[in-house]
Design a protein around this motif. Structure first.
Motif, PDB file in Angstrom:
ATOM      1  N   ARG A   1       1.003  -1.164   0.061  1.00  0.00           N
ATOM      2  CA  ARG A   1       0.105   0.155  -0.075  1.00  0.00           C
ATOM      3  C   ARG A   1       0.837   1.095  -0.112  1.00  0.00           C
ATOM      4  O   ARG A   1       0.391   2.205   0.458  1.00  0.00           O
ATOM      5  CB  ARG A   1      -0.852   0.097   1.154  1.00  0.00           C
TER       6      ARG A   1
ATOM      7  N   SER B   1      -8.882   1.579  -0.993  1.00  0.00           N
ATOM      8  CA  SER B   1      -7.287   1.565  -0.992  1.00  0.00           C
ATOM      9  C   SER B   1      -6.899   0.442  -0.463  1.00  0.00           C
ATOM     10  O   SER B   1      -5.738  -0.161  -0.867  1.00  0.00           O
ATOM     11  CB  SER B   1      -6.702   2.761   0.497  1.00  0.00           C
ATOM     12  N   HIS B   2      -7.416  -0.494   0.347  1.00  0.00           N
ATOM     13  CA  HIS B   2      -7.014  -1.765   0.756  1.00  0.00           C
ATOM     14  C   HIS B   2      -6.855  -2.832  -0.171  1.00  0.00           C
ATOM     15  O   HIS B   2      -5.760  -3.805  -0.409  1.00  0.00           O
ATOM     16  CB  HIS B   2      -7.662  -2.273   2.014  1.00  0.00           C
TER      17      HIS B   2
ATOM     18  N   ALA C   1      -4.423  -3.911  -3.204  1.00  0.00           N
ATOM     19  CA  ALA C   1      -3.169  -4.310  -2.708  1.00  0.00           C
ATOM     20  C   ALA C   1      -3.202  -5.528  -2.161  1.00  0.00           C
ATOM     21  O   ALA C   1      -2.317  -6.660  -2.399  1.00  0.00           O
ATOM     22  CB  ALA C   1      -2.556  -3.336  -1.598  1.00  0.00           C
TER      23      ALA C   1
END
Length: 654
Positions: free
Chosen positions: A292, A336-337, A340
């Motif tokens: 990330r 966002s998580h 990744a």
């Protein structure tokens, strides 16, 4: 070590030479033991930073601590840390298989040292038979990375692609890193690479990518640093990552971190005298992306993941009967998580969650629900979920679910000034959900206030007996403090909000899916494998599941332990392979080993995707039963399916 620390304190208090028997009497040991401890203390003191302390011995006079004595406490802390990590003691590597195996991985896998079994036997002062067991253990541990060490007449050989060798080294190190502190990690990496590259790379990232580092969690950062340090060591020995075939859309994703990776690669080439090929830089870029560390200046409009995340949020919201669709913070944190996480799983990059076991205990129901709800991701992305990744996702959802509940009132007590209090306040605010009300109080204000509405107290002081949850922390907030705060908060939230299930005991969702032909009471089974085979064979024979379900259950068991407290096991597989929903139950006359726990009750929940909406009610009922020792004993005593139905329906006649 405690005795040696006591000896050091005794020496500290003496201004003149004292004979060995003086110290032996005070410590209730022999003079010979004192001399041995003195030798070891002197060796340890040489590793202590910023001190010239040493123990001087003089014939017919005795011994005395010499040097500046103003930093004794810091020295004791350092000695405790150094000694507790026995790998850094050469003797421990020889006599302790646990640390000897780590050293073998360093020499034979990381450094690919040209060494024979005979030489290792001499170096570690162990038999070849013991070394064969060591290699068997190492190979079993790294087998999933498709890497193996081979003993030949020419020496120890390695098979496997370079990228998998680096994965294997990191995976093996993970067993020595979990639950340890930063000092330990730095010492471990220094001992593995024989240089200070780990700390240097850390500082390099801080200097050149400070903003990204601040946004990255400590666990992701440590994992990234370990991976880069391993890559640099392998590059210094001339080993390069092979070019990987990948889809174009994946390469586009990696471009979000490629600029960071290429800039770092240029710096690392100069500082470590190594050469990065294009494949090496692409691998470094994937490491950044998987952890990330993404350049926010090159954002991509990710409609593909946005749709998937909205579907998952809606599914979890329906199961939990909470509207999460308007929670923008949950959506953006998952956006966002998620990419990744998928990359890590596709590339078999493992990130360890140090509080995984605590999460599995404190949030066991949500943990099980997420495993079911996310199962179709495995099919969509051709990945295999693991406990660590599920637990990281759980954190996002648990915070969202807490946010939907009433806010908690949290008080911080600090004996220092405003600046120190605000520092702690800001750190706690970053740690706990934003919905909570957090204030700083003085001790006098706390003692004079009504505490009816206070939900949690975090304090640097001893505040005596208070009928509220209290977390004692240090003034600087270390890793242990963070974990204690999270643990106490988790316990409090669960206790306060609960599940809202009728405590009298009526579990219609369980009885709906419980099948008489899948219930076996007071049977004799001798192993976990026999038990799973019996359960799965029945489900297959009744056409409740298809041929792939068995593999999904066994894979789940291989990934993580499904046993819980009070002797219960809850094995399960993927809903995508279930054709008809069911709950199987077995009670045993004698317990069997299920991982590390002795298990007497096995409950297998096999819900089809069309029934996944009921998973919350099913697991709420199951966890209400299995968390109550009296209910477990009642369940264990059942003699017939009729009795079991009456128990689950809370009818008379049990």
């Amino acid at each position: 070590m405690n005795r040696k620390i006591e000896l050091l304190k005794l020496l500290f208090n003496e201004a003149t030479f004292q004979p060995a028997n003086y110290f032996s009497k005070k410590l209730s040991v022999s003079s010979k033991t004192v001399y041995a401890d003195i030798e070891e203390l002197n060796d340890l003191l040489t590793t202590s930073p910023s001190t010239d302390l040493h123990i001087e011995k003089s014939p017919r006079k005795g011994m005395m601590l010499v040097g500046k004595k103003n930093q004794l406490e810091q020295i004791i802390v350092h000695l405790n840390q150094t000694n507790s990590h026995s790998y850094f003691n050469v003797k421990a590597r020889r006599f302790n298989p646990h640390f000897r195996r780590l050293d073998i991985v360093k020499r034979c896998l990381l450094n690919q040292e040209n060494v024979s079994l005979e030489q290792l036997s001499i170096d570690y002062i162990v038999s070849k038979t013991s070394l064969h067991k060591d290699f068997e253990f190492i190979n079993n541990t790294i087998a999933k990375e498709q890497v193996a060490l081979h003993i030949t007449h020419k020496g120890i050989g390695v098979t496997g692609q370079e990228i998998h060798i680096q994965y294997a080294i990191k995976h093996f190190l993970s067993f020595y890193i979990q639950q340890q502190d930063n000092d330990y990690l730095q010492l471990l990496m220094r001992s593995m690479t024989d240089d200070d590259s780990f700390n240097y790379i850390n500082q390099l990232l801080v200097n050149h990518n400070g903003m990204l580092i601040q946004q990255c969690s400590e666990y992701y950062l440590s994992s990234l640093l370990i991976a880069i340090t391993i890559q640099i060591k392998r590059l210094s020995l001339g080993y390069h990552v092979e070019k990987e075939d990948d889809f174009l859309f994946n390469h586009i994703r990696y471009m979000q971190s490629y600029l960071i990776a290429s800039q770092l690669a240029e710096k690392l080439e100069t500082d470590f005298s190594v050469v990065f090929t294009t494949s090496d830089t692409e691998y470094l870029s994937k490491l950044f992306f998987a952890h990330r560390m993404i350049d926010e200046t090159s954002k991509i409009n990710d409609q593909f993941y946005a749709r998937i995340i909205k579907q998952i949020i809606n599914k979890i919201g329906e199961i939990e009967r909470v509207d999460l669709s308007q929670d923008a913070k949950l959506y953006h944190s998952l956006l966002s998580h998620f990419p990744a996480m998928i990359t890590r799983l596709q590339k078999k990059i493992q990130v360890i969650n140090p509080i995984l076991e605590e999460i599995k205990v404190e949030y066991s129901k949500l943990f099980s629900i997420l495993w079911y709800a996310l199962s179709d991701l495995e099919r969509r992305f051709d990945i295999t979920l693991n406990d660590h990744e599920v637990s990281f996702l759980l954190i996002h959802f648990q915070i969202a679910l807490d946010k939907a509940a009433d806010a908690n009132n949290i008080v911080i007590i600090c004996q220092y000034g405003i600046s120190s209090s605000n520092l702690i306040l800001n750190k706690v605010r970053q740690l706990l959900p934003a919905k909570d009300n957090i204030e700083v109080y003085s001790l006098s204000k706390l003692q004079s206030s009504q505490l009816d509405n206070v939900d949690l107290i975090i304090t640097t002081l001893d505040i005596g007996q208070i009928n509220k949850p209290v977390v004692k922390i240090s003034s600087l907030l270390n890793t242990a403090d963070y974990q204690n705060i999270i643990q106490t908060y988790a316990n409090y939230v669960l206790n306060k909000h609960g599940d809202g299930v009728d405590k009298i005991g009526n579990w219609p969702s369980i009885t709906t899916f419980l099948r008489p032909n899948l219930v076996h009471l007071n049977v004799d089974i001798t192993s976990k494998a026999q038990c799973l085979d019996m359960l799965l064979s029945e489900l297959e024979g009744e056409n409740y599941v298809n041929a792939n379900y068995r593999e999904s259950v066994l894979n789940r068991e291989a990934i993580g332990n499904t046993s819980i407290e009070h002797g219960i096991a809850l094995p399960h597989g993927s809903p995508m392979f279930v054709t008809k929903s069911s709950i199987s139950l077995i009670t045993l006359n004698k317990p069997i080993k299920w991982g590390t726990i002795d298990v007497s009750i096995i409950i297998m929940v096999s819900l089809a995707e069309k029934d996944i909406i009921n998973i919350n009610d099913v697991f709420t009922g199951i966890y209400q039963i299995v968390s109550d020792k009296n209910l477990v004993l009642q369940l264990q005593s059942m003699q017939s399916f009729q009795q079991l139905e009456q128990f689950l329906s809370h009818k008379k006649g049990i």
